[in-house]
Motif scaffolding. Structure first.
Motif, short mmCIF file in Angstrom:
data_model
loop_
_atom_site.label_atom_id
_atom_site.label_comp_id
_atom_site.label_asym_id
_atom_site.label_seq_id
_atom_site.Cartn_x
_atom_site.Cartn_y
_atom_site.Cartn_z
N ALA A 62 -4.08 19.67 6.40
CA ALA A 62 -3.82 20.57 5.26
C ALA A 62 -2.64 20.10 4.44
O ALA A 62 -2.68 20.08 3.20
N ILE A 63 -1.56 19.69 5.11
CA ILE A 63 -0.36 19.25 4.40
C ILE A 63 -0.63 17.97 3.62
O ILE A 63 -0.13 17.79 2.50
N CYS A 64 -1.43 17.09 4.18
CA CYS A 64 -1.65 15.77 3.59
C CYS A 64 -2.96 15.66 2.80
O CYS A 64 -3.33 14.56 2.39
N ALA A 65 -3.65 16.78 2.59
CA ALA A 65 -5.00 16.75 2.02
C ALA A 65 -5.12 15.95 0.72
O ALA A 65 -6.04 15.12 0.60
N PRO A 66 -4.26 16.13 -0.29
CA PRO A 66 -4.44 15.38 -1.54
C PRO A 66 -4.43 13.86 -1.34
O PRO A 66 -5.31 13.16 -1.86
N LEU A 67 -3.43 13.35 -0.58
CA LEU A 67 -3.38 11.90 -0.36
C LEU A 67 -4.47 11.44 0.60
O LEU A 67 -4.98 10.32 0.48
N LEU A 68 -4.81 12.28 1.58
CA LEU A 68 -5.93 11.94 2.47
C LEU A 68 -7.18 11.62 1.67
O LEU A 68 -7.85 10.61 1.89
N ILE A 69 -7.50 12.50 0.73
CA ILE A 69 -8.68 12.31 -0.11
C ILE A 69 -8.53 11.09 -0.99
O ILE A 69 -9.44 10.27 -1.13
N SER A 70 -7.33 10.92 -1.56
CA SER A 70 -7.07 9.78 -2.44
C SER A 70 -7.25 8.46 -1.71
O SER A 70 -7.77 7.49 -2.26
N TYR A 71 -6.83 8.41 -0.44
CA TYR A 71 -6.92 7.18 0.35
C TYR A 71 -8.29 7.00 1.02
O TYR A 71 -8.51 5.98 1.67
N GLY A 72 -9.15 7.97 0.89
CA GLY A 72 -10.50 7.83 1.44
C GLY A 72 -10.65 8.26 2.88
O GLY A 72 -11.67 7.95 3.50
N TYR A 73 -9.67 8.99 3.43
CA TYR A 73 -9.79 9.48 4.79
C TYR A 73 -10.55 10.82 4.78
O TYR A 73 -10.41 11.62 3.85
N PRO A 74 -11.34 11.10 5.83
CA PRO A 74 -12.02 12.40 5.89
C PRO A 74 -11.02 13.52 6.21
O PRO A 74 -10.07 13.31 6.95
N LEU A 75 -11.26 14.69 5.66
CA LEU A 75 -10.38 15.82 5.95
C LEU A 75 -10.56 16.30 7.38
O LEU A 75 -9.63 16.85 7.96
N ARG A 76 -11.74 16.12 7.94
CA ARG A 76 -11.98 16.52 9.32
C ARG A 76 -12.26 15.30 10.17
O ARG A 76 -12.91 14.37 9.71
N TRP A 109 15.14 -5.19 -8.26
CA TRP A 109 16.20 -5.54 -9.20
C TRP A 109 16.93 -6.82 -8.80
O TRP A 109 17.80 -7.28 -9.54
N ALA A 110 16.62 -7.38 -7.64
CA ALA A 110 17.32 -8.59 -7.19
C ALA A 110 16.86 -9.79 -8.02
O ALA A 110 15.67 -10.09 -8.09
N ARG A 111 17.81 -10.49 -8.60
CA ARG A 111 17.48 -11.60 -9.51
C ARG A 111 16.87 -12.79 -8.79
O ARG A 111 16.14 -13.58 -9.39
N THR A 112 17.19 -12.98 -7.52
CA THR A 112 16.77 -14.19 -6.81
C THR A 112 15.55 -13.97 -5.92
O THR A 112 15.16 -14.87 -5.19
N ILE A 113 14.95 -12.77 -5.96
CA ILE A 113 13.85 -12.45 -5.05
C ILE A 113 12.54 -12.33 -5.81
O ILE A 113 12.44 -11.61 -6.81
N ASP A 114 11.53 -13.06 -5.35
CA ASP A 114 10.15 -12.89 -5.81
C ASP A 114 9.51 -11.87 -4.87
O ASP A 114 8.99 -12.21 -3.82
N LEU A 115 9.59 -10.59 -5.25
CA LEU A 115 9.21 -9.50 -4.36
C LEU A 115 7.72 -9.20 -4.46
O LEU A 115 7.17 -9.07 -5.55
N ARG A 116 7.09 -9.07 -3.28
CA ARG A 116 5.70 -8.63 -3.18
C ARG A 116 5.65 -7.57 -2.08
O ARG A 116 6.18 -7.79 -1.00
N VAL A 117 5.02 -6.46 -2.37
CA VAL A 117 5.05 -5.31 -1.47
C VAL A 117 3.70 -5.10 -0.83
O VAL A 117 2.66 -5.09 -1.50
N VAL A 118 3.71 -4.93 0.49
CA VAL A 118 2.52 -4.50 1.23
C VAL A 118 2.70 -3.03 1.56
O VAL A 118 3.61 -2.66 2.31
N HIS A 119 1.87 -2.19 0.97
CA HIS A 119 1.92 -0.75 1.22
C HIS A 119 0.98 -0.45 2.37
O HIS A 119 -0.25 -0.44 2.21
N LEU A 120 1.54 -0.21 3.55
CA LEU A 120 0.75 0.00 4.76
C LEU A 120 0.50 1.50 4.96
O LEU A 120 1.44 2.29 5.00
N VAL A 121 -0.78 1.86 5.10
CA VAL A 121 -1.18 3.25 5.24
C VAL A 121 -1.98 3.44 6.52
O VAL A 121 -2.86 2.63 6.84
N ARG A 122 -1.67 4.51 7.23
CA ARG A 122 -2.43 4.90 8.41
C ARG A 122 -2.77 6.39 8.32
O ARG A 122 -2.03 7.17 7.71
N ASP A 123 -3.88 6.79 8.91
CA ASP A 123 -4.28 8.19 8.94
C ASP A 123 -3.10 9.04 9.41
O ASP A 123 -2.54 8.79 10.47
#
Length: 316
Positions: A302-316, A145-159
């Motif tokens: 088990a807790i993170c299973a849906p996003l694990l699969i979505s991000y391409g990490y193996p469940l085991r 929402w900042a008027r003076t910022i050209d915002l670009r986001v890096v979404h950093l993900v780790r197992d």
């Protein structure tokens, strides 16, 4: 003013990424800007350059440019805004295309603080791009929402199993009163991993409308910690392009496949790596694969299973 905001869960490699991006020509890395209000209000900890923040020439100059001196900034008000604005319960409103009422006024006031810091740092260093590794995706939702910022986001993900194991370890936090970084149980860190990454995912689809102007979408680039460490030069070259930096091969001479040559920084917060200068080895921290107890590893999976699969990490 172009800003790269690193978003995601803590212990995902944000300090390392911040340090490397900050070494690029035309970039200035500030670390976790969200902690500045606390530092200048009560905790005079060590800047990554080794000086106390109150004695650091860089941060003194930033305060002078941004507020006419840190003593003139209303740090109590900033502390209040930090508590009430980027809250999880505000996500449904922060992600909307329009804001109204008191929340809009508070968001505008809150992001103006960040914009002043960014502009001051850019003015001092001549940087084209400012790097902020505050991580909290709710702050990213506010910054759009900042008027003076050209915002670009890096979404950093780790197992998440590597993240959870890291949160269980005792890690020193030099230059602070606490002396140690906080710790979470595997279940707690897994729940936070789900939450932080889910909200960060909203940034890719959320649009904003400032002052009745045409709605926009914030550019978001998802980066995987493991892939970045497998080929750091290619990964950083891609992020430099995403940041709008036109680099030559010589501009990446500080970066090799297995190490980076880093200058003296002025980063706020982060892990002890923020103090590293000179040659810093680059390798994936995968000690969790052998050191993390199988039962705890299965719990996190088990807790993170849906996003694990979505991000391409193996469940085991």
């Amino acid at each position: 003013m172009r800003v790269i905001y690193i978003s995601g869960m803590g212990r995902s490699g944000s300090t390392l990424l911040d340090r490397i991006l900050g070494a690029l020509p035309g970039a200035c890395a500030l670390g976790e800007v969200t902690d500045l209000w606390r530092i200048f209000r009560s905790d005079d900890n060590l800047c990554a350059c080794g000086a106390r923040y109150s004695q650091c020439d860089f941060w003194t100059a930033v305060g002078d440019r941004a507020f006419g001196g840190w003593h003139r900034a209303d740090l109590d008000r900033l502390a209040f805004l930090r508590r009430v604005v980027p809250r999880i319960r505000h996500v449904p409103w922060l992600a909307r295309p329009r804001l109204t009422g008191e929340l809009l006024a508070q968001v505008n006031e809150y992001v103006d603080y960040f914009a002043r810091i960014y502009a001051a740092a850019a003015g001092l260093t001549g940087a084209q791009v400012i790097i902020d590794s505050s991580k909290f995706p709710t702050i990213g939702l506010c910054l759009r929402w900042a008027r003076t910022i050209d915002l670009r986001v890096v979404h950093l993900v780790r197992d998440p199993r590597g993240v959870a194991y890291s949160w269980t370890k005792k890690m020193p936090n030099p230059g602070t009163e606490e002396g140690m970084l906080p710790r979470f149980s595997p279940a707690t860190s897994a729940l936070h991993w789900n939450l932080q990454n889910s909200i960060a995912g909203l940034l890719a689809s959320a649009s904003g409308c400032v002052g009745g102007e045409t709605a926009y979408k914030v550019p978001v680039r998802r980066v995987y910690y493991e892939k970045l460490l497998a080929d750091p030069r290619d990964g950083i070259r891609d992020l430099a392009s995403f940041a709008g930096l036109d680099l030559s091969d010589g501009d990446l001479s500080f970066l090799r496949d297995d190490y980076a040559e880093l200058p003296v920084p002025h980063n706020i917060g982060g892990n002890p790596m923020r103090f590293a200068t000179g040659r810093l080895p680059l390798r994936e921290d995968d000690t969790w694969r052998l050191a993390f107890p199988p039962r705890q590893r299965r719990l996190v999976s088990a807790i993170c299973a849906p996003l694990l699969i979505s991000y391409g990490y193996p469940l085991r």
